[in-house]
Design an enzyme around this catalytic site. Structure first.
Site, PDB file in Angstrom:
ATOM      1  N   GLN A 648       0.829  -1.204   0.000  1.00 36.61           N
ATOM      2  CA  GLN A 648       0.000   0.000   0.000  1.00 36.61           C
ATOM      3  C   GLN A 648       0.868   1.261   0.000  1.00 36.61           C
ATOM      4  O   GLN A 648       0.523   2.263  -0.624  1.00 36.61           O
ATOM      5  CB  GLN A 648      -0.937  -0.009   1.217  1.00 36.61           C
ATOM      6  CG  GLN A 648      -1.952   1.118   1.225  1.00 36.61           C
ATOM      7  CD  GLN A 648      -2.938   1.032   0.066  1.00 36.61           C
ATOM      8  OE1 GLN A 648      -3.271  -0.073  -0.400  1.00 36.61           O
ATOM      9  NE2 GLN A 648      -3.387   2.180  -0.412  1.00 36.61           N
ATOM     10  N   ALA A 669      -5.653   5.229  -0.005  1.00 35.53           N
ATOM     11  CA  ALA A 669      -5.387   5.290   1.434  1.00 35.53           C
ATOM     12  C   ALA A 669      -3.893   5.304   1.698  1.00 35.53           C
ATOM     13  O   ALA A 669      -3.107   4.666   0.979  1.00 35.53           O
ATOM     14  CB  ALA A 669      -6.025   4.102   2.140  1.00 35.53           C
ATOM     15  N   SER A 674      -5.397   1.504   4.921  1.00 27.36           N
ATOM     16  CA  SER A 674      -6.129   0.811   3.850  1.00 27.36           C
ATOM     17  C   SER A 674      -6.863  -0.410   4.400  1.00 27.36           C
ATOM     18  O   SER A 674      -6.287  -1.230   5.124  1.00 27.36           O
ATOM     19  CB  SER A 674      -5.165   0.364   2.752  1.00 27.36           C
ATOM     20  OG  SER A 674      -5.823  -0.476   1.817  1.00 27.36           O
ATOM     21  N   HIS A 676      -7.660  -2.908   2.737  1.00 27.06           N
ATOM     22  CA  HIS A 676      -7.109  -4.113   2.103  1.00 27.06           C
ATOM     23  C   HIS A 676      -6.119  -4.824   3.032  1.00 27.06           C
ATOM     24  O   HIS A 676      -5.910  -6.034   2.907  1.00 27.06           O
ATOM     25  CB  HIS A 676      -6.425  -3.746   0.784  1.00 27.06           C
ATOM     26  CG  HIS A 676      -7.384  -3.390  -0.307  1.00 27.06           C
ATOM     27  ND1 HIS A 676      -8.099  -4.319  -1.015  1.00 27.06           N
ATOM     28  CD2 HIS A 676      -7.770  -2.180  -0.796  1.00 27.06           C
ATOM     29  CE1 HIS A 676      -8.867  -3.725  -1.908  1.00 27.06           C
ATOM     30  NE2 HIS A 676      -8.689  -2.403  -1.797  1.00 27.06           N
ATOM     31  N   ASP A 683     -11.641  -5.328  -4.181  1.00 25.28           N
ATOM     32  CA  ASP A 683     -12.000  -4.503  -5.334  1.00 25.28           C
ATOM     33  C   ASP A 683     -12.365  -5.438  -6.476  1.00 25.28           C
ATOM     34  O   ASP A 683     -11.625  -6.395  -6.770  1.00 25.28           O
ATOM     35  CB  ASP A 683     -10.828  -3.617  -5.768  1.00 25.28           C
ATOM     36  CG  ASP A 683     -10.579  -2.474  -4.791  1.00 25.28           C
ATOM     37  OD1 ASP A 683     -11.514  -2.126  -4.047  1.00 25.28           O
ATOM     38  OD2 ASP A 683      -9.453  -1.950  -4.763  1.00 25.28           O
ATOM     39  N   GLU A 726     -16.797   4.764  -4.789  1.00 21.82           N
ATOM     40  CA  GLU A 726     -16.138   3.585  -5.348  1.00 21.82           C
ATOM     41  C   GLU A 726     -17.089   2.384  -5.276  1.00 21.82           C
ATOM     42  O   GLU A 726     -17.079   1.616  -4.314  1.00 21.82           O
ATOM     43  CB  GLU A 726     -14.845   3.265  -4.583  1.00 21.82           C
ATOM     44  CG  GLU A 726     -13.724   4.261  -4.799  1.00 21.82           C
ATOM     45  CD  GLU A 726     -12.412   3.796  -4.183  1.00 21.82           C
ATOM     46  OE1 GLU A 726     -12.394   2.673  -3.632  1.00 21.82           O
ATOM     47  OE2 GLU A 726     -11.430   4.546  -4.245  1.00 21.82           O
ATOM     48  N   TRP A 728     -16.969  -0.323  -6.751  1.00 24.22           N
ATOM     49  CA  TRP A 728     -16.264  -1.609  -6.902  1.00 24.22           C
ATOM     50  C   TRP A 728     -15.592  -2.091  -5.614  1.00 24.22           C
ATOM     51  O   TRP A 728     -15.127  -3.206  -5.542  1.00 24.22           O
ATOM     52  CB  TRP A 728     -15.198  -1.487  -7.989  1.00 24.22           C
ATOM     53  CG  TRP A 728     -14.195  -0.387  -7.708  1.00 24.22           C
ATOM     54  CD1 TRP A 728     -13.106  -0.432  -6.908  1.00 24.22           C
ATOM     55  CD2 TRP A 728     -14.243   0.948  -8.203  1.00 24.22           C
ATOM     56  NE1 TRP A 728     -12.455   0.762  -6.865  1.00 24.22           N
ATOM     57  CE2 TRP A 728     -13.140   1.639  -7.667  1.00 24.22           C
ATOM     58  CE3 TRP A 728     -15.110   1.637  -9.057  1.00 24.22           C
ATOM     59  CZ2 TRP A 728     -12.886   2.978  -7.954  1.00 24.22           C
ATOM     60  CZ3 TRP A 728     -14.853   2.960  -9.349  1.00 24.22           C
ATOM     61  CH2 TRP A 728     -13.741   3.634  -8.800  1.00 24.22           C
ATOM     62  N   HIS A 729     -15.542  -1.216  -4.591  1.00 22.95           N
ATOM     63  CA  HIS A 729     -14.873  -1.564  -3.330  1.00 22.95           C
ATOM     64  C   HIS A 729     -15.921  -2.072  -2.339  1.00 22.95           C
ATOM     65  O   HIS A 729     -16.776  -1.324  -1.873  1.00 22.95           O
ATOM     66  CB  HIS A 729     -14.157  -0.341  -2.753  1.00 22.95           C
ATOM     67  CG  HIS A 729     -13.382  -0.644  -1.501  1.00 22.95           C
ATOM     68  ND1 HIS A 729     -12.007  -0.769  -1.472  1.00 22.95           N
ATOM     69  CD2 HIS A 729     -13.792  -0.849  -0.210  1.00 22.95           C
ATOM     70  CE1 HIS A 729     -11.604  -1.027  -0.234  1.00 22.95           C
ATOM     71  NE2 HIS A 729     -12.678  -1.080   0.544  1.00 22.95           N
TER      72      HIS A 729
END
Length: 759
Positions: A648, A669, A674, A676, A683, A726, A728-729
């Site tokens: 990240q 981020a 983040s 993730h 995503d 977003e 897609w997140h």
């Protein structure tokens, strides 16, 4: 009877004088003749096929038509004068040697050569009296030879004429004689002695003709034979009176004999009669249009000579069978094909035949098997007829109750009134194939469901909280609700759903529809006496690092010591302010609010946070989501899942280098901030604005919560989440939380009463 047979009286005389032994007299004796000499020689049947070059007239003339035999004590049977039936070589035995002579003669006859047998031998060789000498006669002799070897007692003629199992009985006589002597005084004037009287009495209870051997002796004697399986006891009394005549006395002796008869029983099965039919297949499956199939037949026992059979079918509309047993399919269905022995019609065998039509519909699949529609509304379930190559895929629709829902020819279901019914689709080509849909029709003007933004709540005494309610359908005319508490002494609730913690304990807060009191939703509430906010205090020195967890109010103090300064300075920073109605925990440097791991611009993760891949539950839930989407023709795939702190950092720095910090912070981020890094975020697809407006984007927004996911950065919430839209997140938070957030329309920051900005 056949020609050239000796009179029964001669046979009887021979048996009595011991000149001829017959199997019926004693089957236990070895090497005895295996035929029965018959009464007389009356007729000679010429065998033109057996004796080459001999005319029927000559053969008849050569035969002895009648023979008179005088049965006297001195007469003897000249067995060499005639061949008994089956005894081709005239050795007084019926055995394999006779069968061999017949087969040799048969081979010569088959090649149009004289058999080499005399007239007498030809007559003896024609065992089955069909005027032919062939392999059947040899087979009969071999079978009879085997029969004799197991103590059989029938003559060859009786053996061949038997049509069902018979009993063979061997009898053993054991006699015990007891003698007593009585002396009687007799007045007699004669000067000489002579016999006065002799009498013999025999008694038998056996059903088999037996010969009792009696000896007048004070000792007992036994005749031992094969081990008996059945024992019959016969008492036979023989009384003999002998008188010795003198002038004064007579001596009389009386003897009593006890005879024991033992019988051994065996069974006989005709070796030429079919007893069983074996099949190579007992079940056959065929398709309409196939060339058919066959099940091969074996007649048992192997000695059967008549293999003829008859074939039949229970339903010739499904399949037919020819005389050879070949089965031809006609139409879909099941039937039984039967084969029956002509030799023994009681013996049968069956084949289960299943015929399928590959061009006929065999099953129906639906896109939906249940649906809920409002009155005046409708829906459809798409139909797939299988197999795909079925020639007629036409369908017919029916409703079990048209007052509730109707269905048209295309399968569109229309709601008429409240209730439930079943809508069924039926294949026209195969009415036995159908599929059904459970239909629920609702009134859009009535409340049918209440949903809460949260179903569990933790409060401190003296604090409040709220769970937002959603009334469905939104078209319901009366949306008034009533809030109640199962125990107001622990937590009370007002008319708007605000819950107030009164005392430590647990209770249930319920919301009920006024229009339909049977519709309600419950929330479990726990009230605590003391603060439940748990934070961590970290003290760092130049030499050691220690970590302790303490209970405080809402602040975290971090003290640092500079290694380069001789004096110690300390600074205090204020932690993010959270609502006192939520349970906040800091574990290993990560923040959990109401059990949800929170990562945004305000809350971060340490660089060494112990996650290295996507959470297994998150991955499993996403796979289910993607699989269900694919059934609808959509493709949703993971483009980015877990990212480490260092990854990240690289991504963020690249964006900063390209767009600057201010712009990069709107869509990327910083390392440690983040989601993730938690292994809970994914995503999907293009990760760009190209995803917006696609069918996958719309479906994901409406259905992600059903799999435990939320659209983490929704449209219109940019100022709250700190990031631009977003779609897609997605972030995994669990099914209950995701559903509550979806129904409330809140983003995660709103749902947990937190903010998101870098400090």
């Amino acid at each position: 009877m056949r020609a050239k047979r000796i009179l029964v009286s001669v046979l009887s005389f021979s048996l009595c004088t011991g000149q001829l032994t017959v199997p019926a007299a004693s089957a236990a004796e070895k090497n005895v003749p295996a035929y029965k000499m018959t009464a007389d020689i009356t007729e000679a049947t010429p065998l033109q096929a057996a004796v080459k070059g001999t005319s029927p007239a000559a053969a008849t003339t050569a035969a002895i038509t009648t023979t008179a035999v005088t049965t006297t004590a001195s007469a003897e049977l000249q067995a060499t004068d005639v061949n008994a039936l089956g005894d081709v070589n005239n050795d007084k035995l019926i055995d394999a040697n006779d069968a061999s002579l017949i087969l040799k003669a048969y081979a010569k006859i088959s090649n149009n050569i004289a058999s080499g047998l005399s007239f007498e031998q030809a007559n003896a060789a024609d065992v089955n009296t069909d005027h032919h000498i062939d392999s059947i006669d040899a087979s009969c002799i071999l079978s009879y030879y085997s029969y004799l070897s197991t103590n059989g007692t029938l003559s060859l003629e009786d053996y061949l004429s038997a049509d069902k199992p018979l009993s063979t009985t061997t009898t053993t006589a054991v006699t015990t004689a007891k003698a007593t002597t009585t002396t009687t005084a007799v007045s007699q004037t004669a000067a000489t002695s002579k016999p006065i009287s002799t009498s013999t009495t025999k008694s038998a209870t056996s059903t088999t003709t037996t010969k009792a051997l009696t000896t007048t002796s004070t000792s007992s004697s036994k005749a031992v034979t094969a081990e008996p399986t059945t024992t019959t006891t016969t008492a036979a009394t023989t009384s003999t009176t002998t008188a010795a005549v003198s002038s004064t006395t007579t001596t009389q002796t009386s003897t009593t004999a006890v005879t024991t008869l033992s019988a051994t029983t065996t069974s006989y099965v005709n070796p030429y009669k079919v007893q069983e039919i074996k099949l190579s297949k007992t079940e056959i499956t065929l398709n309409v249009g196939d060339r058919g199939d066959i099940s091969y037949v074996t007649m048992m026992p192997p000695t059967v000579t008549d293999y003829r059979d008859i074939w039949s079918c229970s339903d010739e509309s499904v399949a037919v069978v020819d005389n050879e047993g070949w089965i031809f399919p006609l139409s879909e269905g099941e039937c039984i094909v039967t084969v029956t022995s002509i030799n023994n019609p009681a013996v049968k065998a069956e084949i289960k035949v299943t015929v399928k039509d590959p061009n006929r519909v065999s099953s129906i699949k639906l896109s939906k098997y249940s649906m809920s529609i409002p009155i005046g509304g409708g829906d459809i379930s798409y139909v797939t007829m299988l197999p795909a190559n079925a020639s007629n895929k036409k369908e017919e629709w029916k409703s079990s109750d048209e007052s509730i829902a109707k269905v048209d020819a295309s399968g569109w279901v229309s709601g008429i009134s409240e209730g439930t019914c079943t809508v069924t689709v039926i294949s026209k080509s195969n009415p036995d194939v159908h599929a059904s849909i459970n239909v629920t029709v609702t009134d859009p003007k009535k409340v049918r469901e209440l949903k809460l933004s949260k179903y569990e709540m933790d409060l401190l005494v003296g604090t409040t909280g709220i769970s937002y309610v959603t009334i469905l359908p939104t078209t319901a005319l009366n949306q008034d609700v009533v809030w109640t508490s199962s125990n107001p002494a622990i937590a009370s609730v007002d008319n708007w759903g605000n819950v107030y913690g009164v005392a430590a304990g647990k209770c249930v807060i319920s919301v009920i529809s006024k229009a339909n009191p049977s519709i309600k939703a419950d929330m479990a509430v726990s009230v605590h006496n003391r603060p439940v906010i748990v934070t961590s205090t970290t003290t760092t020195s130049t030499t050691t690092t220690t970590t302790t967890t303490t209970t405080t109010t809402t602040t975290t103090t971090v003290t640092s010591t500079s290694a380069a300064a001789s004096s110690t300075t300390s600074t205090t920073t204020t932690a993010p302010v959270t609502s006192p109605t939520h349970l906040v925990q800091t574990i290993n440097g990560a923040t959990y609010i109401d059990g949800i791991l929170v990562v945004n611009k305000t809350y971060s993760l340490p660089e060494n946070f112990g996650v290295t891949e996507l959470n297994p539950l998150t991955l499993d839930s996403f796979n289910k989501l993607a699989a269900d989407a694919s059934l609808l023709g959509m493709k949703i795939q993971c483009s980015s899942g877990f990212r480490s702190y260092s990854t990240q950092k690289t991504i963020y720095n690249n964006y900063v280098a390209s767009d600057g910090v201010e712009v990069a912070d709107t869509y990327s981020a910083r390392p440690g901030h983040s989601e993730h890094q938690t292994g809970l975020a994914i995503d999907v697809n293009s990760i760009s604005n190209d995803f917006i407006g696609t069918p996958e984007c719309e479906w994901l927004a409406q259905n992600a919560h059903k799999y435990g996911f939320i659209i983490r950065y929704p449209k219109g919430k940019e100022s709250i989440t700190g990031y631009r839209y977003e779609p897609w997140h997605i972030r995994y938070v669990g099914l209950d939380t995701a559903t509550a957030m979806y129904n409330s329309g809140l983003c995660l920051e709103e749902y947990l009463d937190i903010d998101s900005y870098y400090r």
